[in-house]
Structures are given as C-alpha cells and as structure tokens.
Design an enzyme around this catalytic site. Structure first.
Site, mmCIF file in Angstrom:
data_model
loop_
_atom_site.group_PDB
_atom_site.id
_atom_site.type_symbol
_atom_site.label_atom_id
_atom_site.label_comp_id
_atom_site.label_asym_id
_atom_site.label_seq_id
_atom_site.Cartn_x
_atom_site.Cartn_y
_atom_site.Cartn_z
ATOM 1 N N GLU A 92 63.122 -59.559 6.803
ATOM 2 C CA GLU A 92 64.333 -60.343 7.450
ATOM 3 C C GLU A 92 63.770 -61.961 7.047
ATOM 4 O O GLU A 92 64.700 -62.630 6.665
ATOM 5 C CB GLU A 92 64.655 -59.982 8.712
ATOM 6 C CG GLU A 92 65.121 -58.570 8.795
ATOM 7 C CD GLU A 92 63.915 -57.788 9.345
ATOM 8 O OE1 GLU A 92 64.027 -56.833 10.258
ATOM 9 O OE2 GLU A 92 62.621 -58.214 8.852
ATOM 10 N N CYS A 121 62.103 -61.877 14.143
ATOM 11 C CA CYS A 121 63.328 -62.044 13.152
ATOM 12 C C CYS A 121 64.589 -61.979 13.879
ATOM 13 O O CYS A 121 65.638 -62.471 13.272
ATOM 14 C CB CYS A 121 63.340 -60.707 12.239
ATOM 15 S SG CYS A 121 61.815 -60.677 11.226
#
Length: 187
Positions: A92, A121
C-alpha cells in the site's frame, strides 16, 4: 467493516470490477520479494488503475528473497518492534508513494490489497484521500489490540472497509487467461 465472499459457482462470466481489481492486486503481489507475506495493492479511481505496489526492499537494498532469509526475523527482535527493523516497504505504501512521485491525486480512490493494511499503511490511506479499502486476508497479528487500533484509524477516517474473498470459479476462469494462448483465436 463489511465481509463479502463472492460465490459465483460454475458461472463462467467475466469477473465483477471488484474481483478484477483484486486479481490485479494478487498478480502485483507476484513481484514481491518478501518471504513472509507477499502482498500487492492496486489503487483505482473511476474504474481505472492509477497506481500499484508490492512489498519489497527499498531501492538499492538487498531483497530478503535474494538473501534467502527474512532480515527482520534474522535479528530476532520482539514482535512489537517488527516495523522498525523490516527493510521492506508495504504494498500500500509503495502504491501511494508511486502516485505521489508521479503527481497523481488519490482523492476519492479505492485501494485493493491482498492483506488488510497495517497501522502505518492505514494512516497513509487516510491521509492520501483514499475512501475505500478492499482487502483479501485479515492481518491477524499476534497483538489483537494493535489490529483493533488500525481498524479504528480507518473507521475514524470514514474509510469504507470490505473483505473480498475470490471464489474458486472466478480464479479458475482467470487462470485460463494466464496461459500462453490467451489471444489465440477461439472461434
């Protein structure tokens, strides 16, 4: 959080948009150099992929896959300190960083992840303007309080979070397109 398990049975129709983008995230994970949890992420806006990422070492650093061992685990540091010693960036984070590097706004986008986002993330997702997270596997760390916390971070950012598990029929349909004769005449 919404849990969706799509059951397609023997239907050989093309995948839904969510299934399609999750399969792209899974294919992106094939580039991962992590020995522990290869992951992939695809950021989508208006049904268009705008960034992708997989977990792997920073540019110029050795890859755990090439070394044959997990760098972080080789140090035997406690679980609570694992993010401090991992030389990889998460899928991510790599996707969000790529979009930033290319000057692409993620405002209003969705992110498809093969693994539920960690706290780092999750914060990046909230700050980037992503509004929807679709993941395949729950993170399930050995510290459940930590998992609950990062889920609350996404919830406090009004991020829609959904779990999407691909049904075997959908996967088998897609596998047929990975073979060498993808575009060979069929009729």
């Amino acid at each position: 959080m919404i849990l969706r398990v799509l059951m397609r049975g023997d239907d050989m129709s093309r995948p839904s948009w969510d299934e399609y983008f999750m399969m792209l995230a899974k294919l992106t994970a094939s580039r991962s150099t992590c020995l522990s949890r290869p992951t992939g992420a695809v950021v989508v806006k208006d049904r268009q992929v705008i960034a992708s990422g997989y977990n792997g070492s920073l540019p110029g650093e050795a890859h755990c896959m090439d070394d044959g061992q997990c760098f972080r685990r080789s140090l035997e540091w406690p679980e609570a300190m694992k993010y401090d010693m991992c030389r990889s960036a998460h899928a991510e984070a790599n996707a969000i960083a790529l979009a930033a590097k290319k000057g692409v706004s993620l405002e209003g986008a969705s992110i498809y992840c093969t693994l539920e986002p960690c706290i780092t993330c999750a914060k990046l997702i909230v700050m980037s303007g992503i509004v929807r997270v679709i993941y395949e596997h729950s993170y399930d760390s050995p510290i459940p309080e930590r998992d609950r916390y990062w889920r609350s971070v996404l919830a406090s950012g009004n991020i829609s979070v959904e779990k999407l598990v691909l049904d075997n029929g959908t996967v088998q349909y897609a596998v047929g397109f990975l073979k060498a004769d993808t575009s060979k005449r069929r009729l």
